[in-house]
Design a protein around this motif. Structure first.
Motif, mmCIF file in Angstrom:
data_model
loop_
_atom_site.group_PDB
_atom_site.id
_atom_site.type_symbol
_atom_site.label_atom_id
_atom_site.label_comp_id
_atom_site.label_asym_id
_atom_site.label_seq_id
_atom_site.Cartn_x
_atom_site.Cartn_y
_atom_site.Cartn_z
ATOM 1 N N TYR A 1 0.813 -1.201 0.012
ATOM 2 C CA TYR A 1 0.013 -0.184 0.044
ATOM 3 C C TYR A 1 0.915 1.229 0.125
ATOM 4 C CZ TYR A 1 1.013 0.337 5.212
ATOM 5 O OH TYR A 1 1.379 0.535 6.064
ATOM 6 N N GLU A 2 0.244 2.246 -0.530
ATOM 7 C CA GLU A 2 0.906 3.563 -0.725
ATOM 8 C C GLU A 2 -0.186 4.561 0.305
ATOM 9 O OE1 GLU A 2 2.917 3.353 -4.873
ATOM 10 O OE2 GLU A 2 1.688 4.984 -4.396
ATOM 11 N N VAL A 3 0.798 5.372 1.136
ATOM 12 C CA VAL A 3 0.161 6.282 2.046
ATOM 13 C C VAL A 3 -0.187 7.575 0.960
ATOM 14 C CG1 VAL A 3 -0.024 7.501 3.985
ATOM 15 C CG2 VAL A 3 1.259 5.499 3.889
ATOM 16 N N GLY A 4 -1.463 7.619 0.325
ATOM 17 C CA GLY A 4 -1.701 8.535 -0.490
ATOM 18 C C GLY A 4 -3.344 8.706 -0.679
ATOM 19 N N GLY A 5 -3.585 9.561 -1.712
ATOM 20 C CA GLY A 5 -5.101 9.923 -1.836
ATOM 21 C C GLY A 5 -5.544 9.499 -3.165
ATOM 22 N N ASP A 6 -5.389 8.318 -3.546
ATOM 23 C CA ASP A 6 -5.910 7.841 -4.643
ATOM 24 C C ASP A 6 -6.967 6.962 -4.452
ATOM 25 O OD1 ASP A 6 -4.682 6.215 -7.828
ATOM 26 O OD2 ASP A 6 -6.580 6.764 -7.147
ATOM 27 N N PRO A 7 -8.175 7.274 -4.521
ATOM 28 C CA PRO A 7 -9.210 6.361 -4.149
ATOM 29 C C PRO A 7 -9.112 4.914 -4.865
ATOM 30 C CG PRO A 7 -10.191 7.922 -5.546
ATOM 31 C CD PRO A 7 -8.691 8.520 -5.160
ATOM 32 N N ASP A 8 -8.845 4.931 -5.949
ATOM 33 C CA ASP A 8 -8.609 3.396 -6.774
ATOM 34 C C ASP A 8 -7.744 2.541 -5.951
ATOM 35 O OD1 ASP A 8 -8.720 5.236 -10.040
ATOM 36 O OD2 ASP A 8 -10.271 4.373 -8.884
ATOM 37 N N GLU A 9 -6.984 2.995 -5.015
ATOM 38 C CA GLU A 9 -5.908 2.193 -4.488
ATOM 39 C C GLU A 9 -6.724 1.381 -3.220
ATOM 40 O OE1 GLU A 9 -3.082 2.594 -7.066
ATOM 41 O OE2 GLU A 9 -2.671 1.424 -5.327
ATOM 42 N N TYR A 10 -7.740 1.809 -2.859
ATOM 43 C CA TYR A 10 -8.466 1.372 -1.744
ATOM 44 C C TYR A 10 -9.558 0.390 -1.982
ATOM 45 C CZ TYR A 10 -5.943 4.920 0.840
ATOM 46 O OH TYR A 10 -4.900 5.632 1.458
ATOM 47 N N ASP A 11 -9.677 -0.711 -1.134
ATOM 48 C CA ASP A 11 -10.518 -1.701 -1.539
ATOM 49 C C ASP A 11 -12.001 -1.890 -0.845
ATOM 50 O OD1 ASP A 11 -7.441 -3.423 -1.175
ATOM 51 O OD2 ASP A 11 -8.450 -2.845 -3.489
ATOM 52 N N TYR A 12 -11.726 -1.532 0.626
ATOM 53 C CA TYR A 12 -12.886 -1.250 1.212
ATOM 54 C C TYR A 12 -13.557 -0.151 1.892
ATOM 55 C CZ TYR A 12 -11.144 -6.092 1.376
ATOM 56 O OH TYR A 12 -10.902 -7.409 1.031
ATOM 57 N N TRP A 13 -14.606 0.218 1.808
ATOM 58 C CA TRP A 13 -15.126 1.427 1.866
ATOM 59 C C TRP A 13 -16.328 1.517 3.104
ATOM 60 C CZ3 TRP A 13 -13.460 6.039 -0.315
ATOM 61 C CH2 TRP A 13 -12.559 5.857 -1.430
ATOM 62 N N GLY A 14 -16.435 2.407 3.526
ATOM 63 C CA GLY A 14 -17.595 2.779 4.552
ATOM 64 C C GLY A 14 -18.856 3.384 3.857
ATOM 65 N N GLN A 15 -19.733 3.384 4.675
ATOM 66 C CA GLN A 15 -21.105 4.147 4.064
ATOM 67 C C GLN A 15 -20.862 5.633 3.864
ATOM 68 O OE1 GLN A 15 -23.478 2.190 2.576
ATOM 69 N NE2 GLN A 15 -21.772 0.780 2.921
ATOM 70 N N GLY A 16 -20.165 6.217 4.677
ATOM 71 C CA GLY A 16 -20.088 7.658 4.502
ATOM 72 C C GLY A 16 -20.820 8.420 5.733
ATOM 73 N N THR A 17 -20.442 9.732 5.897
ATOM 74 C CA THR A 17 -21.108 10.420 6.920
ATOM 75 C C THR A 17 -21.106 11.937 6.342
ATOM 76 O OG1 THR A 17 -20.995 11.388 9.328
ATOM 77 C CG2 THR A 17 -18.996 10.971 8.288
#
Length: 126
Positions: free
Chosen positions: A104-120
């Motif tokens: 993993y890279e510590v960055g802000g590219d959403p394509d790099e992230y696999d799991y997501w919450g529902q949002g607030t």
């Protein structure tokens, strides 16, 4: 099952503060990245901040540097986003996401992230 649950959103006046929480479960809170993202109506999802669980390295978008602070409590499996000096343009749905890959890279590219919450929802009034 990996789960990410955000909380702490709300309505605040410009200049105010909020603290978002992301409670993670279903995986070992060990070596991975947790990021905060936001999406405003009609706009693309953008990376806000990210933290590495192993060494605590962080990433911040230029638009939030000096105002937002990300932190993690590994004992509670929770990542926080402290948001100060909020502006109307910070209004958006905020999501947390996890990148569990070994590279993993510590960055802000959403394509790099696999799991997501529902949002607030965060709404900043002028």
């Amino acid at each position: 099952e990996v789960q990410l649950v955000e909380s702490g959103g709300g309505l605040v006046q410009a200049g105010g503060s909020l603290r978002l929480s992301c409670a993670a479960s279903g995986f070992t809170f060990d070596d991975y990245a947790i990021g905060w993202f936001r999406q405003a109506p009609g706009k693309e999802r953008e990376g806000v901040s990210c933290i590495s669980s192993s060494d605590g390295s962080t990433y911040y978008a230029d638009s939030v540097k000096g105002r937002f602070t990300i932190s993690s409590d590994n004992a509670k499996n929770t990542v926080y986003l402290q948001m100060n000096s909020l502006k109307p343009e910070d209004t958006a749905v905020y999501y947390c996401a996890a990148d569990l890959s070994s590279d993993y890279e510590v960055g802000g590219d959403p394509d790099e992230y696999d799991y997501w919450g529902q949002g607030t929802q965060v709404t900043v009034s002028s």
